[in-house]
Design a protein around this motif. Structure first.
Motif, PDB file in Angstrom:
ATOM      1  N   ALA A  30       0.836  -1.204   0.000  1.00  0.00           N
ATOM      2  CA  ALA A  30       0.000   0.000   0.000  1.00  0.00           C
ATOM      3  C   ALA A  30       0.871   1.255   0.000  1.00  0.00           C
ATOM      4  N   ALA A  31       1.982   1.173   0.726  1.00  0.00           N
ATOM      5  CA  ALA A  31       2.877   2.335   0.831  1.00  0.00           C
ATOM      6  C   ALA A  31       3.407   2.764  -0.525  1.00  0.00           C
ATOM      7  N   ASN A  32       3.602   1.812  -1.442  1.00  0.00           N
ATOM      8  CA  ASN A  32       4.128   2.160  -2.758  1.00  0.00           C
ATOM      9  C   ASN A  32       3.209   3.132  -3.487  1.00  0.00           C
ATOM     10  N   ALA A  33       1.908   2.895  -3.362  1.00  0.00           N
ATOM     11  CA  ALA A  33       0.943   3.710  -4.085  1.00  0.00           C
ATOM     12  C   ALA A  33       0.633   5.025  -3.389  1.00  0.00           C
ATOM     13  N   ILE A  34       0.703   5.039  -2.058  1.00  0.00           N
ATOM     14  CA  ILE A  34       0.228   6.222  -1.336  1.00  0.00           C
ATOM     15  C   ILE A  34       1.328   7.057  -0.690  1.00  0.00           C
ATOM     16  N   ALA A  35       2.547   6.521  -0.598  1.00  0.00           N
ATOM     17  CA  ALA A  35       3.600   7.235   0.143  1.00  0.00           C
ATOM     18  C   ALA A  35       3.837   8.633  -0.405  1.00  0.00           C
ATOM     19  N   THR A  36       3.914   8.758  -1.731  1.00  0.00           N
ATOM     20  CA  THR A  36       4.216  10.072  -2.305  1.00  0.00           C
ATOM     21  C   THR A  36       3.061  11.045  -2.111  1.00  0.00           C
ATOM     22  N   VAL A  37       1.831  10.580  -2.323  1.00  0.00           N
ATOM     23  CA  VAL A  37       0.682  11.479  -2.228  1.00  0.00           C
ATOM     24  C   VAL A  37       0.394  11.872  -0.772  1.00  0.00           C
ATOM     25  N   VAL A  38       0.776  11.012   0.175  1.00  0.00           N
ATOM     26  CA  VAL A  38       0.616  11.335   1.595  1.00  0.00           C
ATOM     27  C   VAL A  38       1.742  12.259   2.066  1.00  0.00           C
ATOM     28  N   SER A  39       2.976  11.927   1.688  1.00  0.00           N
ATOM     29  CA  SER A  39       4.118  12.703   2.175  1.00  0.00           C
ATOM     30  C   SER A  39       4.139  14.126   1.620  1.00  0.00           C
ATOM     31  N   THR A  40       3.526  14.331   0.453  1.00  0.00           N
ATOM     32  CA  THR A  40       3.458  15.691  -0.098  1.00  0.00           C
ATOM     33  C   THR A  40       2.271  16.473   0.458  1.00  0.00           C
ATOM     34  N   VAL A  42      -0.923  16.013  -0.116  1.00  0.00           N
ATOM     35  CA  VAL A  42      -2.056  16.149  -1.033  1.00  0.00           C
ATOM     36  C   VAL A  42      -3.300  15.465  -0.470  1.00  0.00           C
ATOM     37  N   LEU A  43      -3.126  14.298   0.116  1.00  0.00           N
ATOM     38  CA  LEU A  43      -4.245  13.559   0.698  1.00  0.00           C
ATOM     39  C   LEU A  43      -3.894  13.103   2.104  1.00  0.00           C
ATOM     40  N   LYS A  44      -4.918  12.994   2.934  1.00  0.00           N
ATOM     41  CA  LYS A  44      -4.727  12.380   4.239  1.00  0.00           C
ATOM     42  C   LYS A  44      -4.555  10.879   4.067  1.00  0.00           C
ATOM     43  N   PRO A  45      -3.828  10.235   4.983  1.00  0.00           N
ATOM     44  CA  PRO A  45      -3.551   8.800   4.823  1.00  0.00           C
ATOM     45  C   PRO A  45      -4.795   7.942   4.585  1.00  0.00           C
ATOM     46  N   GLN A  46      -5.857   8.169   5.356  1.00  0.00           N
ATOM     47  CA  GLN A  46      -7.051   7.342   5.218  1.00  0.00           C
ATOM     48  C   GLN A  46      -7.685   7.504   3.838  1.00  0.00           C
ATOM     49  N   THR A  47      -7.721   8.731   3.338  1.00  0.00           N
ATOM     50  CA  THR A  47      -8.302   8.998   2.020  1.00  0.00           C
ATOM     51  C   THR A  47      -7.451   8.374   0.925  1.00  0.00           C
ATOM     52  N   ALA A  48      -6.121   8.495   1.067  1.00  0.00           N
ATOM     53  CA  ALA A  48      -5.210   7.946   0.058  1.00  0.00           C
ATOM     54  C   ALA A  48      -5.317   6.426  -0.010  1.00  0.00           C
ATOM     55  N   VAL A  49      -5.408   5.788   1.147  1.00  0.00           N
ATOM     56  CA  VAL A  49      -5.524   4.336   1.200  1.00  0.00           C
ATOM     57  C   VAL A  49      -6.830   3.874   0.552  1.00  0.00           C
ATOM     58  N   ALA A  50      -7.931   4.570   0.853  1.00  0.00           N
ATOM     59  CA  ALA A  50      -9.225   4.210   0.270  1.00  0.00           C
ATOM     60  C   ALA A  50      -9.187   4.349  -1.248  1.00  0.00           C
ATOM     61  N   MET A  51      -8.571   5.418  -1.740  1.00  0.00           N
ATOM     62  CA  MET A  51      -8.458   5.620  -3.180  1.00  0.00           C
ATOM     63  C   MET A  51      -7.629   4.517  -3.829  1.00  0.00           C
ATOM     64  N   ALA A  52      -6.507   4.175  -3.200  1.00  0.00           N
ATOM     65  CA  ALA A  52      -5.652   3.119  -3.735  1.00  0.00           C
ATOM     66  C   ALA A  52      -6.387   1.784  -3.771  1.00  0.00           C
ATOM     67  N   ALA A  53      -7.145   1.482  -2.727  1.00  0.00           N
ATOM     68  CA  ALA A  53      -7.893   0.222  -2.669  1.00  0.00           C
ATOM     69  C   ALA A  53      -8.928   0.147  -3.778  1.00  0.00           C
ATOM     70  N   VAL A  54      -9.632   1.253  -4.024  1.00  0.00           N
ATOM     71  CA  VAL A  54     -10.646   1.286  -5.084  1.00  0.00           C
ATOM     72  C   VAL A  54     -10.012   1.013  -6.441  1.00  0.00           C
ATOM     73  N   PHE A  55      -8.881   1.652  -6.725  1.00  0.00           N
ATOM     74  CA  PHE A  55      -8.250   1.468  -8.036  1.00  0.00           C
ATOM     75  C   PHE A  55      -7.561   0.111  -8.163  1.00  0.00           C
ATOM     76  N   ASN A  56      -7.142  -0.480  -7.055  1.00  0.00           N
ATOM     77  CA  ASN A  56      -6.680  -1.866  -7.086  1.00  0.00           C
ATOM     78  C   ASN A  56      -7.783  -2.778  -7.600  1.00  0.00           C
ATOM     79  N   LEU A  57      -9.006  -2.515  -7.142  1.00  0.00           N
ATOM     80  CA  LEU A  57     -10.156  -3.339  -7.532  1.00  0.00           C
ATOM     81  C   LEU A  57     -10.616  -3.032  -8.951  1.00  0.00           C
ATOM     82  N   VAL A  58     -10.597  -1.754  -9.331  1.00  0.00           N
ATOM     83  CA  VAL A  58     -10.999  -1.342 -10.675  1.00  0.00           C
ATOM     84  C   VAL A  58     -10.105  -1.981 -11.743  1.00  0.00           C
ATOM     85  N   ALA A  59      -8.870  -2.316 -11.367  1.00  0.00           N
ATOM     86  CA  ALA A  59      -7.926  -2.922 -12.317  1.00  0.00           C
ATOM     87  C   ALA A  59      -8.471  -4.192 -12.963  1.00  0.00           C
ATOM     88  N   ILE A  60      -9.412  -4.866 -12.305  1.00  0.00           N
ATOM     89  CA  ILE A  60      -9.996  -6.094 -12.848  1.00  0.00           C
ATOM     90  C   ILE A  60     -10.706  -5.827 -14.174  1.00  0.00           C
TER      91      ILE A  60
END
Length: 335
Positions: A30-40, A42-60
């Motif tokens: 999870a850190a790979n996808a959200i580390a940059t957007v959280v550390s800059t 841009v997004l709070k950790p919880q929001t970034a994680v939720a977004m990453a999870a959604v797009f992980n699933l959309v990849a199907i």
């Protein structure tokens, strides 16, 4: 090919173990996808994680061709040696290494832990002749190529953006790329889901083929759905220990740098998935982050931290292979 006879309980246990690995893969990466957007910021950790999870699933819905799953399931070890002991050893070895590196906050590769697990369990059972050299050479080659490509694309993106926006004020650039990072982080998460979920699809497919419960042409739909769901849930819970290493310890990132690193990493993942290569998302984004830092000035990169990460990469396959060989031996006594 000889069909392996196992009870429905053992089969169910191994499928559950594979989905646990898939969950840990999402949790660990999870850190790979959200580390940059959280550390800059841009997004709070919880929001970034939720977004990453959604797009992980959309990849199907995006990656219809299961090329990576085929590479893992049929292109790494001889299908004739696959049985429940080999699958058990491979999964336990990979899970062990994932947990160890997560605990110490080391961004290692879940993908290469799984490949190392398969290699270790297969060699423990049938020797080196059980390995498919062409498939493993391609994977090993991309251990070097994926971070290198991420590095080059991240650096080129940073240089291109610097040239295009040379007359813009820092405030405007920050505003634009805060929005741009939402897109780049989403695309990276999409690439992560497309490449990484297929690795677990491949190992479950391998087991089902060996036990006569699936054909060699395509895995069952329930396997595909469950693997994408598991990696998305793992991402949702997140791997917070690794976020700081990826987001700030390698180099100090701003939104523009985060955008360039994520975009370079996403392009690399899309290309690798199209080629059917199970690459490391960790290697890819690390290379891209280093590329962004180095494009500004070499001293912007904390090379000592980057070097420690590279050592973890080097040890991943042999360490997980060794753990898998031990787990294979234990498995032969359990089942």
């Amino acid at each position: 090919m000889h069909t392996v006879q196992i009870s429905i309980y053992v089969l169910g246990f191994l499928i559950a173990l594979a989905l646990l690995f898939d969950f840990m893969n999402g949790f660990h990466d999870a850190a790979n996808a959200i580390a940059t957007v959280v550390s800059t910021g841009v997004l709070k950790p919880q929001t970034a994680v939720a977004m990453a999870a959604v797009f992980n699933l959309v990849a199907i819905f995006v990656f219809h061709e299961l090329t990576v799953a085929a590479s893992v399931g049929k292109g790494t070890i001889d299908p004739a040696v696959v049985d429940h002991y080999v699958v058990f050893g491979a999964l336990v070895g990979a899970i062990f290494w994932n947990f160890l590196t997560w605990y110490f906050g080391i961004p290692s590769s879940s993908s290469h832990a799984l490949i190392g697990g398969l290699v270790g369990a297969a060699v423990a059972k049938a020797g080196t002749g059980s390995l498919i050299a062409s498939g493993l050479i391609k994977i090993i080659l991309f251990i070097v190529l994926s971070p290198l490509l991420g590095f080059v694309l991240g650096a080129l993106m940073m240089l291109l953006v610097s040239w295009v926006f040379v007359r813009s004020t820092p405030r405007k650039i920050d505003k634009w790329f805060r929005r741009g990072q939402l897109f780049s982080a989403s695309m990276y998460s999409l690439g992560h889901g497309g490449n990484d979920a297929q690795k677990t699809i491949g190992i479950i497919w391998m087991l089902l083929i060996a036990t006569g419960n699936a054909g060699v042409d395509t895995p069952p739909m329930w396997v595909i759905l469950s693997c994408y769901a598991a990696i998305s849930l793992g991402t949702l819970f997140g791997g917070w220990r690794i976020v700081k290493t990826m987001g700030q310890k390698i180099t100090k990132l701003k939104p523009v740098g985060g955008f360039c690193a994520e975009t370079g990493g996403a392009i690399t993942l899309f290309v690798a998935t199209a080629l059917g290569v199970p690459v490391s998302t960790t290697h890819t984004i690390t290379g891209a982050i280093v590329g962004v830092g180095a494009s500004q000035k070499m001293s912007a990169v904390r090379w000592g931290v980057a070097g420690n990460i590279v050592w973890a990469w080097i040890f991943t396959i042999p360490a997980s292979a060794f753990a898998a060989a031990i787990a294979w031996w234990i498995g032969t006594r359990l089942f």
